[in-house]
Motif scaffolding. Structure first.
Motif, PDB file in Angstrom:
ATOM      1  N   SER A 507       7.443  -3.656   1.867  1.00 55.82           N
ATOM      2  CA  SER A 507       6.754  -4.675   2.646  1.00 55.82           C
ATOM      3  C   SER A 507       5.978  -4.104   3.829  1.00 55.82           C
ATOM      4  O   SER A 507       5.065  -4.758   4.338  1.00 55.82           O
ATOM      5  CB  SER A 507       7.760  -5.719   3.153  1.00 55.82           C
ATOM      6  OG  SER A 507       8.614  -5.153   4.134  1.00 55.82           O
ATOM      7  N   TRP A 508       6.312  -2.902   4.265  1.00 57.56           N
ATOM      8  CA  TRP A 508       5.636  -2.382   5.462  1.00 57.56           C
ATOM      9  C   TRP A 508       5.345  -0.893   5.429  1.00 57.56           C
ATOM     10  O   TRP A 508       4.660  -0.377   6.303  1.00 57.56           O
ATOM     11  CB  TRP A 508       6.461  -2.702   6.704  1.00 57.56           C
ATOM     12  CG  TRP A 508       7.816  -2.030   6.751  1.00 57.56           C
ATOM     13  CD1 TRP A 508       8.922  -2.359   6.041  1.00 57.56           C
ATOM     14  CD2 TRP A 508       8.185  -0.920   7.580  1.00 57.56           C
ATOM     15  NE1 TRP A 508       9.969  -1.543   6.357  1.00 57.56           N
ATOM     16  CE2 TRP A 508       9.551  -0.650   7.315  1.00 57.56           C
ATOM     17  CE3 TRP A 508       7.520  -0.142   8.530  1.00 57.56           C
ATOM     18  CZ2 TRP A 508      10.260   0.371   7.950  1.00 57.56           C
ATOM     19  CZ3 TRP A 508       8.230   0.871   9.160  1.00 57.56           C
ATOM     20  CH2 TRP A 508       9.579   1.119   8.872  1.00 57.56           C
ATOM     21  N   GLN A 509       5.836  -0.194   4.415  1.00 56.67           N
ATOM     22  CA  GLN A 509       5.619   1.247   4.336  1.00 56.67           C
ATOM     23  C   GLN A 509       4.893   1.604   3.047  1.00 56.67           C
ATOM     24  O   GLN A 509       4.868   0.827   2.096  1.00 56.67           O
ATOM     25  CB  GLN A 509       6.961   1.990   4.374  1.00 56.67           C
ATOM     26  CG  GLN A 509       7.760   1.829   5.642  1.00 56.67           C
ATOM     27  CD  GLN A 509       9.178   2.321   5.468  1.00 56.67           C
ATOM     28  OE1 GLN A 509       9.952   1.764   4.683  1.00 56.67           O
ATOM     29  NE2 GLN A 509       9.523   3.378   6.177  1.00 56.67           N
ATOM     30  N   GLN A 510       4.373   2.821   2.993  1.00 58.43           N
ATOM     31  CA  GLN A 510       3.741   3.331   1.793  1.00 58.43           C
ATOM     32  C   GLN A 510       3.661   4.852   1.896  1.00 58.43           C
ATOM     33  O   GLN A 510       3.634   5.410   2.985  1.00 58.43           O
ATOM     34  CB  GLN A 510       2.333   2.758   1.593  1.00 58.43           C
ATOM     35  CG  GLN A 510       1.328   3.074   2.684  1.00 58.43           C
ATOM     36  CD  GLN A 510       1.547   2.263   3.935  1.00 58.43           C
ATOM     37  OE1 GLN A 510       1.899   1.083   3.879  1.00 58.43           O
ATOM     38  NE2 GLN A 510       1.341   2.877   5.094  1.00 58.43           N
ATOM     39  N   TYR A 511       3.665   5.492   0.763  1.00 57.87           N
ATOM     40  CA  TYR A 511       3.450   6.941   0.742  1.00 57.87           C
ATOM     41  C   TYR A 511       2.875   7.342  -0.608  1.00 57.87           C
ATOM     42  O   TYR A 511       3.014   6.622  -1.606  1.00 57.87           O
ATOM     43  CB  TYR A 511       4.738   7.724   1.042  1.00 57.87           C
ATOM     44  CG  TYR A 511       5.827   7.628  -0.009  1.00 57.87           C
ATOM     45  CD1 TYR A 511       5.833   8.454  -1.141  1.00 57.87           C
ATOM     46  CD2 TYR A 511       6.882   6.730   0.143  1.00 57.87           C
ATOM     47  CE1 TYR A 511       6.843   8.372  -2.080  1.00 57.87           C
ATOM     48  CE2 TYR A 511       7.898   6.643  -0.799  1.00 57.87           C
ATOM     49  CZ  TYR A 511       7.873   7.465  -1.913  1.00 57.87           C
ATOM     50  OH  TYR A 511       8.867   7.385  -2.854  1.00 57.87           O
ATOM     51  N   GLY A 512       2.211   8.484  -0.616  1.00 53.71           N
ATOM     52  CA  GLY A 512       1.665   9.032  -1.843  1.00 53.71           C
ATOM     53  C   GLY A 512       2.612  10.054  -2.435  1.00 53.71           C
ATOM     54  O   GLY A 512       3.199  10.870  -1.716  1.00 53.71           O
ATOM     55  N   ASN A 600       8.454  12.938  -2.269  1.00 51.63           N
ATOM     56  CA  ASN A 600       8.241  12.240  -1.005  1.00 51.63           C
ATOM     57  C   ASN A 600       9.099  10.984  -0.973  1.00 51.63           C
ATOM     58  O   ASN A 600       9.606  10.529  -2.001  1.00 51.63           O
ATOM     59  CB  ASN A 600       6.767  11.891  -0.820  1.00 51.63           C
ATOM     60  CG  ASN A 600       5.916  13.122  -0.580  1.00 51.63           C
ATOM     61  OD1 ASN A 600       6.428  14.173  -0.200  1.00 51.63           O
ATOM     62  ND2 ASN A 600       4.614  13.003  -0.792  1.00 51.63           N
ATOM     63  N   SER A 601       9.237  10.405   0.201  1.00 51.15           N
ATOM     64  CA  SER A 601      10.061   9.208   0.357  1.00 51.15           C
ATOM     65  C   SER A 601       9.612   8.479   1.613  1.00 51.15           C
ATOM     66  O   SER A 601       8.813   8.997   2.398  1.00 51.15           O
ATOM     67  CB  SER A 601      11.542   9.591   0.471  1.00 51.15           C
ATOM     68  OG  SER A 601      11.761  10.373   1.638  1.00 51.15           O
ATOM     69  N   PHE A 602      10.140   7.279   1.827  1.00 47.64           N
ATOM     70  CA  PHE A 602       9.809   6.555   3.054  1.00 47.64           C
ATOM     71  C   PHE A 602      10.325   7.305   4.282  1.00 47.64           C
ATOM     72  O   PHE A 602       9.679   7.300   5.329  1.00 47.64           O
ATOM     73  CB  PHE A 602      10.399   5.143   3.024  1.00 47.64           C
ATOM     74  CG  PHE A 602       9.738   4.237   2.024  1.00 47.64           C
ATOM     75  CD1 PHE A 602       8.365   4.050   2.037  1.00 47.64           C
ATOM     76  CD2 PHE A 602      10.481   3.579   1.069  1.00 47.64           C
ATOM     77  CE1 PHE A 602       7.743   3.220   1.119  1.00 47.64           C
ATOM     78  CE2 PHE A 602       9.883   2.753   0.143  1.00 47.64           C
ATOM     79  CZ  PHE A 602       8.511   2.567   0.160  1.00 47.64           C
ATOM     80  N   SER A 603      11.481   7.940   4.150  1.00 47.58           N
ATOM     81  CA  SER A 603      12.024   8.682   5.287  1.00 47.58           C
ATOM     82  C   SER A 603      11.298   9.998   5.520  1.00 47.58           C
ATOM     83  O   SER A 603      11.285  10.518   6.629  1.00 47.58           O
ATOM     84  CB  SER A 603      13.517   8.950   5.082  1.00 47.58           C
ATOM     85  OG  SER A 603      13.727   9.716   3.897  1.00 47.58           O
ATOM     86  N   ASN A 604      10.685  10.537   4.485  1.00 49.37           N
ATOM     87  CA  ASN A 604       9.931  11.791   4.605  1.00 49.37           C
ATOM     88  C   ASN A 604       8.673  11.685   3.746  1.00 49.37           C
ATOM     89  O   ASN A 604       8.539  12.353   2.726  1.00 49.37           O
ATOM     90  CB  ASN A 604      10.789  12.977   4.168  1.00 49.37           C
ATOM     91  CG  ASN A 604      10.199  14.305   4.611  1.00 49.37           C
ATOM     92  OD1 ASN A 604       9.092  14.367   5.147  1.00 49.37           O
ATOM     93  ND2 ASN A 604      10.930  15.380   4.379  1.00 49.37           N
ATOM     94  N   PRO A 605       7.723  10.830   4.151  1.00 50.60           N
ATOM     95  CA  PRO A 605       6.559  10.550   3.301  1.00 50.60           C
ATOM     96  C   PRO A 605       5.608  11.721   3.146  1.00 50.60           C
ATOM     97  O   PRO A 605       4.811  11.745   2.213  1.00 50.60           O
ATOM     98  CB  PRO A 605       5.873   9.383   4.021  1.00 50.60           C
ATOM     99  CG  PRO A 605       6.287   9.529   5.446  1.00 50.60           C
ATOM    100  CD  PRO A 605       7.690  10.054   5.397  1.00 50.60           C
TER     101      PRO A 605
END
Length: 709
Positions: A507-512, A600-605
């Protein structure tokens, strides 16, 4: 010799005026790296062997999968039914909620009925709440536009609030009076948040006993991209891929497990409130079709990308329409093209104009079905669509589902689909797939490619290396490959039906994922000039490379991938350069990690993403190249001796395990040639070409081709 001190990564260096782009990494974290393999890479930049890459080579494929864009619709077409995603505030003694068919919208008849049973309701009232997509991101100071349709036989006051997931934190609230009338009333309200909560909900409450009906409740942020409903940060990630086309809306989403659940374009246009929605039975969720045919066309325009409309040809995964009865489907597709391309005075063009777009959309590509080549009625149906579209719109390029990479088609086509989902080793080996394809006839559209399953995870560096090698092969064969797109593009982190994907969001984060960042390194390829390269080495089976330049600028790119487990001492030579090499400054861009299976992850995008550092070098006889040396993987120190002459450049560097590296222009250097306009992109070329592998409906990895979205 240059020792690159990044582990398992991509690096990119630009040498002005001619820029060498390398993809590389190091096993050792120190600079004392000793290559165990040697290779010589030669680039022939002579004009005689140069060839222009199609303007449309790399684009994106947006399928409705993984809840990539769909909204929720309570109830579906049947009543009474589950009210999900609505839930009640109160208990069974104070409130009863169900669905019925009392909506004012003829194409979307299901409404939500709330009966308040309590005479003395608890403080705060009773009612309903909706968390949206697994919690809504509400941010302090931002405005949210509420639209809902309400009716009640008696006057009632409704309190509409944005709260935390448990209702304890009130972020915004307003009271809306509803007159006691039997007709539906459209209510609109702006809510301004007085706090931030990433997993918020919308709730509607009242203290008054009685019955209230609700329908088409919508809450949208006021700051979507161009007001078109898309999150700005996700659009930004798409724009960074520099897509030259947008393929939509599927994929298997177009087909359906059964035809009754296939995507229907005309049910996805017009006012959003009136769209009936449908159950996407391939990916197993209901979509309200708020992201419909019109919105996809609008998105392609916003991205400056040519729209590629994939339509159902009367075939699903489990049933088919006989060619003798396909005429209504053909008429339906012709109507869809009139909606996109017709004048504002035409029957369907006027519907588009009424939606706010009087100018036509430049649809110049259509795909007749998806992965349907082996089906009983495909060829018969295909010809009906092909002939009707060719007569009505002779400029439209038509894409067949049948693979022509190794043998000719038995039917006319402008392009053919080619899909591949397989392991990293197989995809790396497929970099030469189109070397032997016929140079005559339809061109390839590699509309779905990806490494998946065991060595892909949710997006690994290893997968992106194999995909990069595959793309160098598409560049090399871009005389017969016209377009290519990775799949799938998006995954909502709460619905990981298909992995891996390019972009992950909640809902508020994103990463490639690494595959996303890999694609950004090929953004300059479309419309560039390709130059042949040769690699001489006993280790060449683990290496891949491609070289491009921009005709109207001084930017040049050399990409080299080391897919093997050994470092490589690489000597690069370029002949046929049209100007003296005078590299006064450049940058290195690194994509790296300590393990090829890292994600990658939300904690380490940004565990694996592009990081730039400045290079200072002078290329003259007996020159030394030095990279700045900070204390992290993001920068490395290296030195080189090179001999640069007017029309050639010789350079030695060290590449190591599983690496992909490339070197685009520094901000101070000339920009690439401007991208063609959307209209020119949409026009494409007049060449023929289409197909896709005869893949089963459920994404099975079949080397050399398979199938997913």
């Amino acid at each position: 010799m240059v020792a690159l001190c990044s582990k398992y990564g991509f690096q990119r260096i630009i040498l002005h005026e001619y820029h060498l782009l390398l993809l590389a990494s190091c096993i050792a974290s120190e600079l004392h790296l000793h290559a165990t393999q040697t290779a010589v890479l030669k680039v022939d930049a002579s004009p005689q062997l140069a060839r222009q890459i199609p303007d449309t080579l790399f684009g994106i494929f947006f399928e409705e999968i993984n809840h990539a864009g769909a909204g929720f619709e309570a109830g579906g077409p049947h009543t009474p039914s589950n009210i999900d995603p609505w839930s009640i505030i109160g208990d069974d003694s104070s409130i009863f909620v169900a669905t019925d068919r009392t909506s004012c919208f003829s194409r979307n008849t299901v409404a939500l009925r709330m009966e308040v049973l309590c005479d003395n309701c608890p403080a705060g009232g009773v009612g309903i709440y909706n968390p949206g997509f697994w919690g809504m991101n509400i941010e302090d100071g931002k405005t949210y536009n509420l639209v809902m349709y309400v009716k009640s036989p008696e006057t009632v006051e409704l309190t509409v609030s944005l709260t935390s997931s448990d209702g304890s934190q009130n972020l915004a609230s307003t009271t809306i009076p509803v007159s006691g009338v039997s007709n539906w009333t459209k209510l609109e309200q702006k809510l301004v948040a007085q706090g931030t909560n990433r997993t918020s909900r919308l709730q509607i409450t009242t203290n008054k006993k009685g019955v209230v009906w609700f329908d088409q409740v919508s809450l949208m942020p006021a700051d979507t991209y161009k007001g078109h409903g898309f999150r700005t940060e996700l659009i930004s990630m798409m724009l960074d891929l520099k897509p030259r086309f947008l393929r939509f809306p599927g994929g298997c989403f177009v087909e359906g497990e059964w035809l009754r659940n296939a995507f229907r374009w005309r049910e996805s246009i017009g006012p959003w409130e009136e769209r009936p929605g449908h159950f996407g039975d391939v990916w197993h969720y209901w979509t309200d079709d708020g992201l419909g045919y019109y919105e996809f066309l609008q998105l392609s325009e916003d991205l400056g990308a040519a729209p590629i409309w994939v339509f159902n040809n009367g075939i699903s995964h489990n049933d088919e329409v006989d060619t003798a009865a396909i005429a209504p489907f053909v008429k339906d597709v012709l109507d869809s093209l009139e909606f996109a391309r017709g004048s504002a005075d035409s029957t369907w063009g006027s519907v588009r104009a009424a939606m706010g777009h009087p100018e036509p959309f430049p649809v110049k590509y259509v795909a007749i079905g998806n992965e349907d080549c082996g089906k009983k009625f495909y060829r018969g149906n295909y010809l009906k669509f092909y002939n009707a579209i060719r007569e009505a719109y002779p400029d439209i390029q038509m894409i067949s589902n049948c693979d022509a990479s190794s043998s000719p088609l038995d039917h006319p086509a402008d392009l053919y689909d080619f899909h591949v989902y397989t392991d990293s080793k197989t995809l790396f080996s497929m970099k030469n797939t189109f070397d032997r394809s016929s140079r005559n006839g339809p061109k390839a559209f590699v509309s779905e490619y990806a490494v998946w399953r065991s060595d892909a995870g949710r997006g690994s560096l290893l997968a992106s290396l194999a995909e990069a090698a595959f793309l160098t092969g598409l560049e090399k064969n871009s005389d017969v490959v016209q377009m290519a797109s990775y799949a799938p593009l998006f995954v909502n982190n709460n619905d990981q039906t298909w992995n891996p994907d390019a972009i992950v969001f909640n809902s508020w984060q994103q990463y490639g994922t690494p595959s996303y960042w890999m694609q950004t390194l090929f953004g300059e390829s479309s419309g560039a000039i390709f130059h042949p390269v040769t690699i001489t080495s006993s280790y060449s089976g683990s290496l891949a490379a491609s070289a491009i330049t921009w005709q109207d600028s001084e930017n040049s790119f050399l990409r080299i991938i080391n897919f093997g487990s050994d470092p490589v001492s690489l000597t690069i030579s370029a002949t046929g350069l049209q100007a003296r090499v005078n590299a006064l400054g450049s940058t290195a861009t690194v994509l790296t990690s300590s393990n090829v299976m890292d994600e990658n992850s939300f904690s380490n995008p940004n565990k694996q993403s592009r990081c730039k550092s400045r290079l200072f070098l002078t290329l003259s006889p007996h020159s030394i190249l030095r990279l700045p040396s900070p204390n992290s993987w993001q920068r490395c120190e290296a030195a080189t001796q090179a001999h640069g002459y007017d029309l050639s450049l010789s350079l030695s560097l060290s590449l190591s395990f599983s690496s992909l590296e490339r070197f685009p222009p520094a901000s101070s250097l000339p920009a690439p040639a401007p991208a063609p306009s959307p209209a020119s992109l949409a026009a494409g070329s007049a060449a023929s070409s289409p197909t896709a592998p005869a893949a089963p409906p459920h994404r099975l990895a079949l080397p050399p081709k398979a199938s997913p979205p």
